[in-house]
Design an enzyme around this catalytic site. Structure first.
Site, PDB file in Angstrom:
ATOM      1  N   ALA A 112      -8.837   8.128   5.915  1.00  0.00           N
ATOM      2  CA  ALA A 112      -9.838   7.642   4.950  1.00  0.00           C
ATOM      3  C   ALA A 112     -10.876   6.721   5.587  1.00  0.00           C
ATOM      4  O   ALA A 112     -11.735   6.199   4.898  1.00  0.00           O
ATOM      5  CB  ALA A 112      -9.143   6.928   3.794  1.00  0.00           C
TER       6      ALA A 112
ATOM      7  N   LEU B   3     -18.280   3.635   3.308  1.00  0.00           N
ATOM      8  CA  LEU B   3     -17.839   4.970   3.714  1.00  0.00           C
ATOM      9  C   LEU B   3     -16.356   5.156   3.401  1.00  0.00           C
ATOM     10  O   LEU B   3     -15.956   6.196   2.875  1.00  0.00           O
ATOM     11  CB  LEU B   3     -18.102   5.192   5.204  1.00  0.00           C
ATOM     12  N   HIS B   4     -15.557   4.152   3.697  1.00  0.00           N
ATOM     13  CA  HIS B   4     -14.117   4.225   3.423  1.00  0.00           C
ATOM     14  C   HIS B   4     -13.855   4.488   1.940  1.00  0.00           C
ATOM     15  O   HIS B   4     -13.071   5.368   1.588  1.00  0.00           O
ATOM     16  CB  HIS B   4     -13.447   2.933   3.874  1.00  0.00           C
ATOM     17  N   ARG B   5     -14.543   3.748   1.071  1.00  0.00           N
ATOM     18  CA  ARG B   5     -14.366   3.953  -0.370  1.00  0.00           C
ATOM     19  C   ARG B   5     -14.759   5.373  -0.782  1.00  0.00           C
ATOM     20  O   ARG B   5     -14.078   6.004  -1.584  1.00  0.00           O
ATOM     21  CB  ARG B   5     -15.164   2.911  -1.159  1.00  0.00           C
TER      22      ARG B   5
END
Length: 188
Positions: A176, A28-30
């Site tokens: 992010a 998810l962060h990416r």
């Protein structure tokens, strides 16, 4: 924040839930970095169940229908499909309350702080030990995900805190990781 999608971890005999949640949260962060998204938030509705430091088995995504559609269209869940079950997008219940879900960072390891001081000040570890006592260590009781930094490639614990429940939403930007120090997400 009118819509949400629940992503539930499926039981897996080979991988513990905490490891899968870390992998899911890293993906998810990416995706949020790639999209430069600041309008998507997360919560972990099961974080209190079971082990105190566990985020639970559900990652809940919050946002507008358009923002969630855009995220899901990126294929960010590729490689996780055998380990998760994603709900359809749904409207947030009308009688919901709100809370802030934010990242907390702690200086938890005295030994790590000593190594850092020695490196920065050109000291030996013994000299650094004289300046940094064991009492600086903190025990943290917050749930966390173990993830790998995109920039440094180092693994770390990302501690997550669910704030106090509020009656009214607060608008704002999310980082992010889908976390914010001020913006709220629906809590139900």
């Amino acid at each position: 924040m009118d819509y949400y999608i629940d992503i539930r971890l499926l039981p897996d005999p080979e991988f513990p839930a905490a490891m899968l949640m870390g992998a899911l949260f890293s993906k998810l962060h990416r995706a949020l970095v790639d999209l430069r998204a600041t309008d998507l938030g997360v919560s972990f509705p099961e974080h209190r169940n079971g082990h105190k430091k566990s985020l639970g088995q559900v990652l809940r995504l919050h946002g507008s229908a358009a923002a969630l559609d855009h995220l899901m269209a990126t294929g960010w869940l590729k490689g996780m499909r055998d380990h998760i079950s994603a709900s359809d997008m749904a409207e947030v219940p009308a009688d919901t309350r709100y809370l802030v879900v934010c990242r907390r960072q702690f200086k938890t390891s005295a030994e790590r702080l000593r190594r850092r001081r020695a490196r920065r000040h050109g000291e030996t570890l013994e000299q650094a030990r004289e300046h940094i006592p064991d009492s600086v260590e903190r025990k943290v009781d917050l749930p966390f995900a173990t993830i790998r930094s995109l920039s440094t490639r180092q693994t770390f614990h990302l501690f997550v805190e669910h704030g106090d429940i509020r009656q009214d939403p607060v608008a704002g930007r999310f980082n992010a990781y889908g976390l914010s120090d001020e913006a709220t997400v629906p809590w139900f």
